[in-house]
Enzyme design. Sequence first.
Site, PDB file in Angstrom:
ATOM      1  N   GLU A   1       0.857  -1.196   0.000  1.00  0.00           N
ATOM      2  CA  GLU A   1       0.000   0.000   0.000  1.00  0.00           C
ATOM      3  C   GLU A   1       0.884   1.233   0.000  1.00  0.00           C
ATOM      4  O   GLU A   1       1.851   1.316   0.763  1.00  0.00           O
ATOM      5  CB  GLU A   1      -0.885   0.089   1.253  1.00  0.00           C
ATOM      6  CG  GLU A   1      -2.035  -0.853   1.355  1.00  0.00           C
ATOM      7  CD  GLU A   1      -2.862  -0.581   2.633  1.00  0.00           C
ATOM      8  OE1 GLU A   1      -2.768   0.548   3.192  1.00  0.00           O
ATOM      9  OE2 GLU A   1      -3.570  -1.490   3.067  1.00  0.00           O
TER      10      GLU A   1
ATOM     11  N   LYS B   1     -15.266   4.470   5.466  1.00  0.00           N
ATOM     12  CA  LYS B   1     -14.076   4.230   6.281  1.00  0.00           C
ATOM     13  C   LYS B   1     -14.071   5.174   7.481  1.00  0.00           C
ATOM     14  O   LYS B   1     -14.330   6.365   7.344  1.00  0.00           O
ATOM     15  CB  LYS B   1     -12.803   4.433   5.454  1.00  0.00           C
ATOM     16  CG  LYS B   1     -12.572   3.382   4.395  1.00  0.00           C
ATOM     17  CD  LYS B   1     -11.148   3.389   3.885  1.00  0.00           C
ATOM     18  CE  LYS B   1     -10.192   2.817   4.901  1.00  0.00           C
ATOM     19  NZ  LYS B   1      -8.807   2.711   4.394  1.00  0.00           N
TER      20      LYS B   1
ATOM     21  N   GLU C   1     -13.613   5.590  -0.475  1.00  0.00           N
ATOM     22  CA  GLU C   1     -14.487   4.691   0.295  1.00  0.00           C
ATOM     23  C   GLU C   1     -15.188   5.499   1.387  1.00  0.00           C
ATOM     24  O   GLU C   1     -14.575   5.879   2.382  1.00  0.00           O
ATOM     25  CB  GLU C   1     -13.663   3.549   0.895  1.00  0.00           C
ATOM     26  CG  GLU C   1     -12.993   2.681  -0.156  1.00  0.00           C
ATOM     27  CD  GLU C   1     -12.050   1.662   0.445  1.00  0.00           C
ATOM     28  OE1 GLU C   1     -12.528   0.708   1.092  1.00  0.00           O
ATOM     29  OE2 GLU C   1     -10.821   1.842   0.297  1.00  0.00           O
TER      30      GLU C   1
ATOM     31  N   GLU D   1      -8.926   9.376   5.240  1.00  0.00           N
ATOM     32  CA  GLU D   1      -9.154   7.936   5.071  1.00  0.00           C
ATOM     33  C   GLU D   1     -10.191   7.642   4.002  1.00  0.00           C
ATOM     34  O   GLU D   1     -10.184   6.569   3.397  1.00  0.00           O
ATOM     35  CB  GLU D   1      -9.586   7.317   6.401  1.00  0.00           C
ATOM     36  CG  GLU D   1      -8.484   7.212   7.429  1.00  0.00           C
ATOM     37  CD  GLU D   1      -7.396   6.231   7.000  1.00  0.00           C
ATOM     38  OE1 GLU D   1      -7.745   5.141   6.514  1.00  0.00           O
ATOM     39  OE2 GLU D   1      -6.208   6.570   7.140  1.00  0.00           O
TER      40      GLU D   1
END
Length: 390
Positions: free
Chosen positions: A275, A332, A329, A338
Amino acid sequence: MARVELGTVSSSSSSLFGLLLLSLLSATGVVSAATAPLKFGINYGQIANNLPHPTQVSGLLQSLNVNRVKLYDADPAVLTAFAGTGVEFIVGNEDLHNLTDARKARAWVAQQVQPFLPATRVTCITVGNEVLSGKDTAAMQSLLPAMQAVHQALVDLGLDGQVNVSTAHSVNILASSYPPSAGAFREELAQYIQPLLNFHAEVGSPFLINAYPFFAYKADPQSVPLPYVLFEPNPGVRDPNTNLTYDNMLYAQIDAVYAAMEAMGHTDISVRISETGWPSKGDDDEAGANVQNAAAYNGNLMKRIAMGQGTPLKPDVPVDVFVFALFNEDMKPGPASERNYGLFYPNGTPVYNLGFDGASFSRSPTFSSSSKPTIIFPVVVAALLASFFL
């Protein structure tokens, strides 16, 4: 909240999209961009309630020639949607407690991985995620036994030649990362990391690291030079022990991991970045979280990957990276950043333009230091991608 899914794309629409994209690339003299697979992977997270159906995601990634995807589970809908595409998958399982039981580990592999092979190319299973940087001692103690049980299940099922086993670590497992040659794992983690490294060496699986230079900049923007973390021109930092100069933080972190492994007796394990990324938006106190920096970080990183560039310590070993993440997203938890790491919005439109002037990605795994291939990703492609999802 109810899951919102986009309508299914018809085969004729998909074909039209492909023809339009190919025509565009041919017209601009970069047909190779439509035929050569990109050499970075992408993390496909699904902590959201508004993501497109996996079949649409499959079409998107194929149109972009992204051929490596990392999941955090083994979602059968995703694995089914990518059958026959040749896209290579890392799948995950964070249920350490059950995976330490050999029978349960074998049952999971037999039910969640084996049925999709070989139509879908699953090449790695990650067990747990950033376990050693947490505070759960029981999970730390279970990590290696769970990995061993999954590997044995693969052996028993005759799949170990196709699928390996690893786990992703936060870069915070390092006690020291500067200079890179002085990289060392945290002393209290040695009891877990040493046998883990022995396992990787024995089975030939990579050591996975989640590394985010954004966090270092966010923590101390006055001291960490922004060009150094964004792969932009800067004087660099010299390692006094090796005389190697680092012009970006990510490569320094990778080489610090290599040094830490060597200090434990291992030079026989590859390091991959499972990541890395940069958020396009953040809270008011999240320095550097904006569209411009996200585009610079991911764009400059992709240029270097296209060049087959290695780190100063291992210049002949191309950096292996999975970018985080495919989509924003919205569910999250945590700070706003985030929820804003995605390259795309859930409707398929790019969060920012990753366009560069120059040649397209090359098929060649390595390039000479004089060659500087770059990505062409015109705005019109972005518009086509948007129409693909609408």
